[in-house]
Design a protein around this motif. Sequence first.
Motif, PDB file in Angstrom:
ATOM      1  N   GLU A 101       1.397   3.911 -11.375  1.00  0.00           N
ATOM      2  CA  GLU A 101       1.408   4.735 -10.172  1.00  0.00           C
ATOM      3  C   GLU A 101       2.831   4.936  -9.701  1.00  0.00           C
ATOM      4  OE1 GLU A 101      -0.674   2.489  -7.274  1.00  0.00           O
ATOM      5  OE2 GLU A 101      -2.625   2.723  -8.228  1.00  0.00           O
ATOM      6  N   VAL A 152       0.411  -1.878 -13.614  1.00  0.00           N
ATOM      7  CA  VAL A 152      -0.551  -2.985 -13.611  1.00  0.00           C
ATOM      8  C   VAL A 152      -1.033  -3.186 -15.039  1.00  0.00           C
ATOM      9  CG1 VAL A 152      -2.737  -3.848 -12.712  1.00  0.00           C
ATOM     10  CG2 VAL A 152      -1.260  -2.452 -11.264  1.00  0.00           C
ATOM     11  N   SER A 190      10.418  -6.219  -9.113  1.00  0.00           N
ATOM     12  CA  SER A 190       9.566  -7.344  -8.754  1.00  0.00           C
ATOM     13  C   SER A 190       8.375  -7.399  -9.686  1.00  0.00           C
ATOM     14  CB  SER A 190       9.087  -7.230  -7.300  1.00  0.00           C
ATOM     15  OG  SER A 190       8.221  -6.126  -7.165  1.00  0.00           O
ATOM     16  N   ALA A 191       7.845  -8.608  -9.847  1.00  0.00           N
ATOM     17  CA  ALA A 191       6.664  -8.819 -10.677  1.00  0.00           C
ATOM     18  C   ALA A 191       5.835  -9.928 -10.043  1.00  0.00           C
ATOM     19  CB  ALA A 191       7.054  -9.188 -12.105  1.00  0.00           C
ATOM     20  N   GLU A 194       1.451  -7.258 -11.924  1.00  0.00           N
ATOM     21  CA  GLU A 194       1.877  -6.057 -11.218  1.00  0.00           C
ATOM     22  C   GLU A 194       3.402  -6.018 -11.229  1.00  0.00           C
ATOM     23  OE1 GLU A 194       0.136  -6.382  -7.366  1.00  0.00           O
ATOM     24  OE2 GLU A 194      -1.886  -6.028  -8.117  1.00  0.00           O
ATOM     25  N   VAL A 211       6.848  -3.737 -10.390  1.00  0.00           N
ATOM     26  CA  VAL A 211       7.410  -2.610  -9.647  1.00  0.00           C
ATOM     27  C   VAL A 211       8.859  -2.466 -10.087  1.00  0.00           C
ATOM     28  CG1 VAL A 211       8.012  -1.706  -7.379  1.00  0.00           C
ATOM     29  CG2 VAL A 211       5.914  -3.022  -7.682  1.00  0.00           C
ATOM     30  N   VAL A 238       5.506   5.009  -6.825  1.00  0.00           N
ATOM     31  CA  VAL A 238       5.662   4.336  -5.547  1.00  0.00           C
ATOM     32  C   VAL A 238       6.904   4.897  -4.881  1.00  0.00           C
ATOM     33  CG1 VAL A 238       6.089   2.121  -4.415  1.00  0.00           C
ATOM     34  CG2 VAL A 238       4.623   2.228  -6.414  1.00  0.00           C
ATOM     35  N   LYS A 270      10.570   5.295  -8.858  1.00  0.00           N
ATOM     36  CA  LYS A 270       9.999   3.966  -8.746  1.00  0.00           C
ATOM     37  C   LYS A 270       8.515   4.029  -9.070  1.00  0.00           C
ATOM     38  CE  LYS A 270      11.088   0.293  -5.622  1.00  0.00           C
ATOM     39  NZ  LYS A 270      11.352  -0.060  -4.236  1.00  0.00           N
ATOM     40  N   GLN A 271       8.042   3.050  -9.839  1.00  0.00           N
ATOM     41  CA  GLN A 271       6.638   3.055 -10.224  1.00  0.00           C
ATOM     42  C   GLN A 271       6.067   1.647 -10.209  1.00  0.00           C
ATOM     43  OE1 GLN A 271       6.461   4.795 -14.079  1.00  0.00           O
ATOM     44  NE2 GLN A 271       7.861   3.373 -15.005  1.00  0.00           N
ATOM     45  N   LYS A 272       4.748   1.579 -10.054  1.00  0.00           N
ATOM     46  CA  LYS A 272       4.023   0.310 -10.069  1.00  0.00           C
ATOM     47  C   LYS A 272       3.142   0.298 -11.315  1.00  0.00           C
ATOM     48  CE  LYS A 272       0.639  -2.389  -7.519  1.00  0.00           C
ATOM     49  NZ  LYS A 272      -0.230  -2.412  -6.335  1.00  0.00           N
TER      50      LYS A 272
END
Length: 114
Positions: A72, A6, A32-33, A44, A46, A74, A2-4
């Motif tokens: 990043e 931006v 999600s956004a 952002e 995810v 997560v 899982k990553q975030k």
Amino acid sequence: MKQKIVIKVTGKGAKSHSKALQIAVGLSGVESAGLGGEDKSQIEVVGDGVDAVQLTNLLRKKVGYAELASVEAVGEKKEEPAVQPFAWSVYGGSMPQTYIYPIHPYQDPSCSIM
């Protein structure tokens, strides 16, 4: 993993930000956004297995200027097991001597090469 992600998007208003969110949510793996940043100019995202470069290129083509700000990881932090020392005594001569060698948790203690 899982990553975030931006992405900074410069658009002409709320309509372009809404369109950018629709594009982001349309990719596979996105969970999600949302809008972020002080002036809501960042998206952002995810998700699991989302290609950040592909998303940035899609936003450039359909919305306008888009810049990948950060990616990043997560999720859970995996703790690596501690290194435990392996000790044995050697008797030879007048006094016994003890040797202590650290052994990595993934190393087989019976193998002397690794």
